[in-house]
Design an enzyme around this catalytic site. Structure first.
Site, PDB file in Angstrom:
ATOM      1  N   ARG A 174       0.848  -0.531  -0.623  1.00  0.00           N
ATOM      2  CA  ARG A 174       0.369  -0.013  -0.083  1.00  0.00           C
ATOM      3  C   ARG A 174       0.550   1.009   0.053  1.00  0.00           C
ATOM      4  O   ARG A 174       2.031   0.928   0.084  1.00  0.00           O
ATOM      5  CB  ARG A 174      -0.628   0.285   0.992  1.00  0.00           C
ATOM      6  CG  ARG A 174      -1.659  -1.444   0.870  1.00  0.00           C
ATOM      7  CD  ARG A 174      -3.206  -0.949   2.430  1.00  0.00           C
ATOM      8  NE  ARG A 174      -3.356  -2.386   2.915  1.00  0.00           N
ATOM      9  CZ  ARG A 174      -3.401  -3.168   3.721  1.00  0.00           C
ATOM     10  NH1 ARG A 174      -1.844  -3.710   3.643  1.00  0.00           N
ATOM     11  NH2 ARG A 174      -4.087  -4.417   3.966  1.00  0.00           N
ATOM     12  N   LYS A 200      -1.910  -2.798   8.198  1.00  0.00           N
ATOM     13  CA  LYS A 200      -3.369  -2.099   8.515  1.00  0.00           C
ATOM     14  C   LYS A 200      -2.490  -2.593   9.780  1.00  0.00           C
ATOM     15  O   LYS A 200      -2.316  -4.390  10.089  1.00  0.00           O
ATOM     16  CB  LYS A 200      -4.504  -2.504   7.172  1.00  0.00           C
ATOM     17  CG  LYS A 200      -4.777  -1.558   6.899  1.00  0.00           C
ATOM     18  CD  LYS A 200      -6.019  -1.782   6.532  1.00  0.00           C
ATOM     19  CE  LYS A 200      -6.543  -0.891   4.799  1.00  0.00           C
ATOM     20  NZ  LYS A 200      -7.885  -0.904   4.366  1.00  0.00           N
ATOM     21  N   HIS A 268      -2.463   2.606  -6.515  1.00  0.00           N
ATOM     22  CA  HIS A 268      -3.363   1.112  -5.635  1.00  0.00           C
ATOM     23  C   HIS A 268      -3.672   0.397  -6.616  1.00  0.00           C
ATOM     24  O   HIS A 268      -3.466  -0.836  -6.199  1.00  0.00           O
ATOM     25  CB  HIS A 268      -4.670   1.878  -5.083  1.00  0.00           C
ATOM     26  CG  HIS A 268      -4.868   0.555  -3.905  1.00  0.00           C
ATOM     27  ND1 HIS A 268      -4.081   0.543  -2.716  1.00  0.00           N
ATOM     28  CD2 HIS A 268      -6.119  -0.265  -4.235  1.00  0.00           C
ATOM     29  CE1 HIS A 268      -4.417  -0.412  -1.726  1.00  0.00           C
ATOM     30  NE2 HIS A 268      -5.811  -1.121  -2.369  1.00  0.00           N
ATOM     31  N   ARG A 271      -0.804  -2.242  -6.335  1.00  0.00           N
ATOM     32  CA  ARG A 271      -1.276  -3.151  -5.707  1.00  0.00           C
ATOM     33  C   ARG A 271      -2.124  -4.323  -6.363  1.00  0.00           C
ATOM     34  O   ARG A 271      -1.710  -5.960  -6.231  1.00  0.00           O
ATOM     35  CB  ARG A 271      -1.252  -2.988  -4.780  1.00  0.00           C
ATOM     36  CG  ARG A 271      -1.532  -3.460  -3.217  1.00  0.00           C
ATOM     37  CD  ARG A 271      -1.999  -3.127  -2.273  1.00  0.00           C
ATOM     38  NE  ARG A 271      -2.891  -3.602  -0.974  1.00  0.00           N
ATOM     39  CZ  ARG A 271      -2.706  -4.307   0.246  1.00  0.00           C
ATOM     40  NH1 ARG A 271      -1.302  -4.431  -0.614  1.00  0.00           N
ATOM     41  NH2 ARG A 271      -3.284  -5.300   0.596  1.00  0.00           N
ATOM     42  N   HIS A 294      -3.850  -9.025   4.156  1.00  0.00           N
ATOM     43  CA  HIS A 294      -5.166  -9.196   4.096  1.00  0.00           C
ATOM     44  C   HIS A 294      -5.338 -10.684   5.418  1.00  0.00           C
ATOM     45  O   HIS A 294      -4.641 -10.873   5.599  1.00  0.00           O
ATOM     46  CB  HIS A 294      -5.502  -9.755   2.960  1.00  0.00           C
ATOM     47  CG  HIS A 294      -5.727  -9.081   1.131  1.00  0.00           C
ATOM     48  ND1 HIS A 294      -6.029  -9.510   0.528  1.00  0.00           N
ATOM     49  CD2 HIS A 294      -5.617  -7.599   1.609  1.00  0.00           C
ATOM     50  CE1 HIS A 294      -5.907  -8.405  -0.517  1.00  0.00           C
ATOM     51  NE2 HIS A 294      -5.651  -7.473   0.225  1.00  0.00           N
ATOM     52  N   TYR A 303      -9.581 -11.766  -6.277  1.00  0.00           N
ATOM     53  CA  TYR A 303      -8.259 -11.891  -7.029  1.00  0.00           C
ATOM     54  C   TYR A 303      -8.552 -13.165  -8.876  1.00  0.00           C
ATOM     55  O   TYR A 303      -8.166 -12.778  -9.111  1.00  0.00           O
ATOM     56  CB  TYR A 303      -6.762 -11.615  -7.007  1.00  0.00           C
ATOM     57  CG  TYR A 303      -6.606 -10.076  -6.655  1.00  0.00           C
ATOM     58  CD1 TYR A 303      -6.600  -9.003  -7.494  1.00  0.00           C
ATOM     59  CD2 TYR A 303      -6.230  -9.909  -5.493  1.00  0.00           C
ATOM     60  CE1 TYR A 303      -6.294  -8.055  -6.847  1.00  0.00           C
ATOM     61  CE2 TYR A 303      -6.127  -8.807  -4.372  1.00  0.00           C
ATOM     62  CZ  TYR A 303      -6.352  -7.629  -5.104  1.00  0.00           C
ATOM     63  OH  TYR A 303      -6.074  -6.555  -4.576  1.00  0.00           O
TER      64      TYR A 303
END
Length: 322
Positions: A174, A200, A268, A271, A294, A303
């Site tokens: 990110r 995150k 982004h 990514r 994730h 994806y």
């Protein structure tokens, strides 16, 4: 638990003092215990302030904690209808409702009564949007300093932007993760390595860096005119301070124009390109999940839909019976 100091412009005229105080405790909880980012806290706080302002006008009185508990599902639906009339899409309305629910669940845990109305209303359905990755050739050109060599910009700035974009595509970072790196985190030139990334929720992960990306970072550091210490930011602005994400977004905007890329070609999107291209080359979904940071495999599974959609487009354009 100490009170959270809300900024002056955050105080809602229609909210009673006990609600404002509780909101401060809630935001403190989200920041200190849930470790949400400042931007997420800002968005959550804004959504709840808008709701409190609406409920105050809707009921004609200041919104106390008791009034929150007495809210009915029709009040929540009226709020959603108002936001829809304001031009918000289903995704934004769902986010606002999620913020309000987070606040009311916190109030329930604090012993402020049952807030049943907020769980009784369904979140509006949203169409699932697939990520829009770049193709391999475009992603490589975006991450190359040579693509911008004719621009009227200092060589070190061009090298810096290319190094950041190379990290986003080459390692799936990110933009906040890339700009959070320090000088001591820089990989060695000429060989593959890895960087430690703070993602995150303050989760730390190790991310591999291929030799070409390491070389791009080394080129930038060699050209950078500032003497920087080990704990200084890896990527700096023209005055030597931390680099703003907006600068990279503007660099990507210029590249979109130069390369004829769509509006979806954002930092982004690199990514997304990293994940999609790995998957297309036979990458393991669980490994890609770990590389991206994730929390849930279901987030990474989107994806597979991107890859399938691309295959269908090729089929429909090339098969003689399509």
């Amino acid at each position: 638990m100490a009170a959270f100091d809300l900024p002056a412009d955050a105080l809602v005229p229609g909210a009673a003092p006990d609600t404002v105080t509780a909101m401060g405790r809630w935001l403190l909880h989200l920041g200190a215990e849930r470790r949400l980012s400042p931007k997420t806290l800002e968005a959550y706080g804004r959504d709840v302030r808008v709701f409190l302002g609406f409920l105050s006008g809707h009921n004609g009185d200041a919104v106390s904690l008791r009034a929150m508990g007495e809210a009915a599902p029709r009040d929540v639906r009226a709020f959603m209808a108002k936001r829809r009339a304001d031009g918000l899409d289903a995704r934004s309305i769902g986010r606002a409702l999620a913020a309000v629910r987070s606040f009311t669940r916190f109030l329930e845990r604090e012993g402020e009564g049952r807030m049943a109305a907020f769980s009784a209303v369904r979140t509006p359905k949203t169409a699932r949007r697939l990520p829009r990755p770049l193709n391999v050739a475009a992603a490589r050109r975006v991450a190359s300093a040579g693509t911008r060599e004719h621009e009227d910009a200092e060589p070190w700035v061009i090298a810096r932007d290319a190094a950041v974009l190379a990290l986003l595509y080459g390692s799936g970072l990110r933009i906040s993760e890339a700009l959070g790196l320090r000088q001591k985190d820089a990989p060695l030139a000429g060989q593959p390595g890895q960087v430690t990334v703070l993602g995150k929720g303050a989760k730390v992960r190790q991310v591999p860096v291929i030799a070409k990306v390491a070389d791009a970072i080394a080129d930038y550091r060699r050209l950078c005119p500032f003497a920087l210490g080990a704990d200084d930011p890896l990527f700096v602005g023209v005055k030597g301070g931390p680099l703003s994400p907006r600068i990279i977004q503007l660099a990507m905007q210029r590249l979109r124009g130069a390369l004829g890329l769509p509006e979806t070609a954002t930092p982004h999107a690199l990514r997304h390109s990293f994940a999609t291209h790995l998957l297309g080359r036979g990458g393991d979904l669980r490994s890609i999940q770990e590389l991206l940071g994730h929390a849930s495999l279901s987030t990474t599974q989107i994806y597979t839909e991107v890859d399938t959609a691309a295959l269908l487009r090729v089929y429909e354009s090339a098969h003689p019976r399509a």
